[in-house]
Enzyme design. Structure first.
Site, mmCIF file in Angstrom:
data_model
loop_
_atom_site.group_PDB
_atom_site.id
_atom_site.type_symbol
_atom_site.label_atom_id
_atom_site.label_comp_id
_atom_site.label_asym_id
_atom_site.label_seq_id
_atom_site.Cartn_x
_atom_site.Cartn_y
_atom_site.Cartn_z
ATOM 1 N N ALA A 1 -6.152 8.620 41.411
ATOM 2 C CA ALA A 1 -5.014 8.517 40.954
ATOM 3 C C ALA A 1 -4.440 10.069 40.766
ATOM 4 O O ALA A 1 -5.244 11.094 40.640
ATOM 5 C CB ALA A 1 -4.871 7.981 39.733
ATOM 6 N N LYS B 1 0.561 3.525 35.886
ATOM 7 C CA LYS B 1 -0.533 3.073 35.397
ATOM 8 C C LYS B 1 -0.349 1.336 35.035
ATOM 9 O O LYS B 1 -1.433 0.798 35.197
ATOM 10 C CB LYS B 1 -1.014 3.765 33.909
ATOM 11 C CG LYS B 1 -1.525 5.182 34.465
ATOM 12 C CD LYS B 1 -2.551 5.232 35.632
ATOM 13 C CE LYS B 1 -3.762 4.879 35.141
ATOM 14 N NZ LYS B 1 -4.732 4.907 36.516
ATOM 15 N N TYR C 1 4.087 8.709 34.715
ATOM 16 C CA TYR C 1 2.740 8.333 35.057
ATOM 17 C C TYR C 1 2.372 7.037 34.286
ATOM 18 O O TYR C 1 1.710 6.174 34.900
ATOM 19 C CB TYR C 1 1.752 9.682 34.250
ATOM 20 C CG TYR C 1 0.427 9.248 34.189
ATOM 21 C CD1 TYR C 1 -0.207 8.838 35.358
ATOM 22 C CD2 TYR C 1 -0.152 9.207 32.886
ATOM 23 C CE1 TYR C 1 -1.846 8.627 35.204
ATOM 24 C CE2 TYR C 1 -1.532 8.832 33.031
ATOM 25 C CZ TYR C 1 -2.266 8.744 33.979
ATOM 26 O OH TYR C 1 -3.568 8.453 33.866
ATOM 27 N N VAL D 1 -6.561 6.735 49.793
ATOM 28 C CA VAL D 1 -6.471 5.427 49.442
ATOM 29 C C VAL D 1 -5.399 4.566 49.776
ATOM 30 O O VAL D 1 -5.064 3.366 49.960
ATOM 31 C CB VAL D 1 -6.411 4.905 47.860
ATOM 32 C CG1 VAL D 1 -7.768 5.382 47.340
ATOM 33 C CG2 VAL D 1 -5.423 5.614 47.078
#
Length: 332
Positions: free
Chosen positions: A61, A167, A163, A40
């Site tokens: 992810a 997000k 993390y 990506v």
């Protein structure tokens, strides 16, 4: 609808692909697992993949708590840079619909009520308290015991680890894209998704995969803290069905809408470990008292907004899902 599914060969993404196909859509898998060139962060590859696409389900992810801050740069590169490259490519291609695999980790701790001060937000737990086995957050105003409850989408964000921070940044990027282009962006804030095709135990695996991997080796699941941490375990097929419902629903353009995506039935981590051990016929879980800094104590979802807005309902009961998961293989 032709839908590009980034991370479409992964745990949740592969189930999303199946659910889309079952509902008459045309999923297009974009994943480095199936094509090393499908990163990506590669703008040229994304531009080619977005040709004649109607929507994007963004599941590519790096996940899990990982190794503290040691891998922070990798998290930011894969999650935030990757999302930035994606939304820029979508803007150039004129793709106007984005569904983001969000996460409940953006909230930090869940919702707590103090008998004297009402709803409060305790700060991060101190290592000294955790070392002493004091796992429950206390009221930041008076130190009283707190009652955990369900967290709604209107709760302020408070990411507690790398993390979680990435997000939340993904949601901000998706929202910025929607405002700039007039596109539609939806974030499904997944709670603890479990089920077939979970990855094997790594620093990035979810607790359900860690327990299942231990049992596959004939070992007892190791439960951190006292096992009474509350979570919302939602089956992966229910999470995939939420993707289909969100893609097919009308949504407000020019903004990001977030939906909690959980079963609505809080369970403790210890309950999950015991249920899996019983279903696998393995050894009883061991409660270790260990902890990971950055973990939160209780986080459970109020998914009523998703149910009301999209008509989505979880279909897989906890006991049935755990028994299926106990028989399912794990991904490398």
């Amino acid at each position: 609808m032709r839908v590009l599914v980034t991370g479409g060969a992964g745990f949740i993404g592969s189930h999303v692909v199946e659910a889309l196909r079952a509902h008459g859509h045309e999923p297009v898998v974009y994943d480095v697992r199936s094509d090393p060139g499908a990163d990506v962060r590669d703008a040229a590859a994304l531009t080619r993949a977005l040709a004649e696409v109607d929507a994007v389900c963004h599941h590519a992810a790096m996940v899990g708590l990982g190794n503290g801050v040691a891998d922070a740069a990798e998290y930011v590169s894969r999650n935030d840079l990757g999302t930035a490259v994606l939304v820029a490519a979508m803007a150039r291609a004129g793709v106007e619909r984005l569904l983001l695999a969000g996460s409940m980790v953006v909230y930090g701790e869940g919702r707590y009520t103090c008998p004297r001060h009402g709803v409060v937000r305790p700060g991060p737990r101190a290592a000294a308290d955790l070392d002493a086995g004091r796992f429950e957050p206390r009221c930041p105003a008076c130190g009283a015991e707190l009652s955990p409850g369900l967290v709604g989408e209107d709760a302020p964000a408070d990411p507690r680890n790398v993390y979680a921070a990435t997000k939340l940044a993904q949601e901000h990027l998706a929202g910025a894209w929607a405002r700039s282009t007039g596109g539609t962006a939806i974030s499904l804030r997944y709670h603890n998704v479990y089920g077939p095709r979970m990855p094997r135990d790594t620093p990035y695996a979810g607790v359900a995969a860690l327990f299942r991997s231990a049992l596959a080796r004939g070992q007892a699941p190791r439960v951190f803290e006292d096992g009474r941490q509350r979570r919302d375990f939602v089956h992966v097929r229910d999470a995939a069905a939420a993707n289909v419902a969100a893609l097919e629903a009308a949504a407000a353009p020019g903004a990001l809408t977030a939906f909690n995506t959980g079963s609505g039935e809080p369970r403790t981590v210890g309950e999950l470990a015991r249920a899996l051990a019983e279903a696998c016929g393995g050894p009883e879980p061991v409660v270790t008292g260990e902890y990971r800094l950055g973990d939160v104590r209780h986080i459970t979802a109020d998914s009523s907004l998703l149910r009301a807005a999209l008509g989505w309902r979880p279909q897989v009961e906890f006991d049935d899902g755990v028994r299926e998961f106990a028989r399912a293989g794990l991904r490398r």
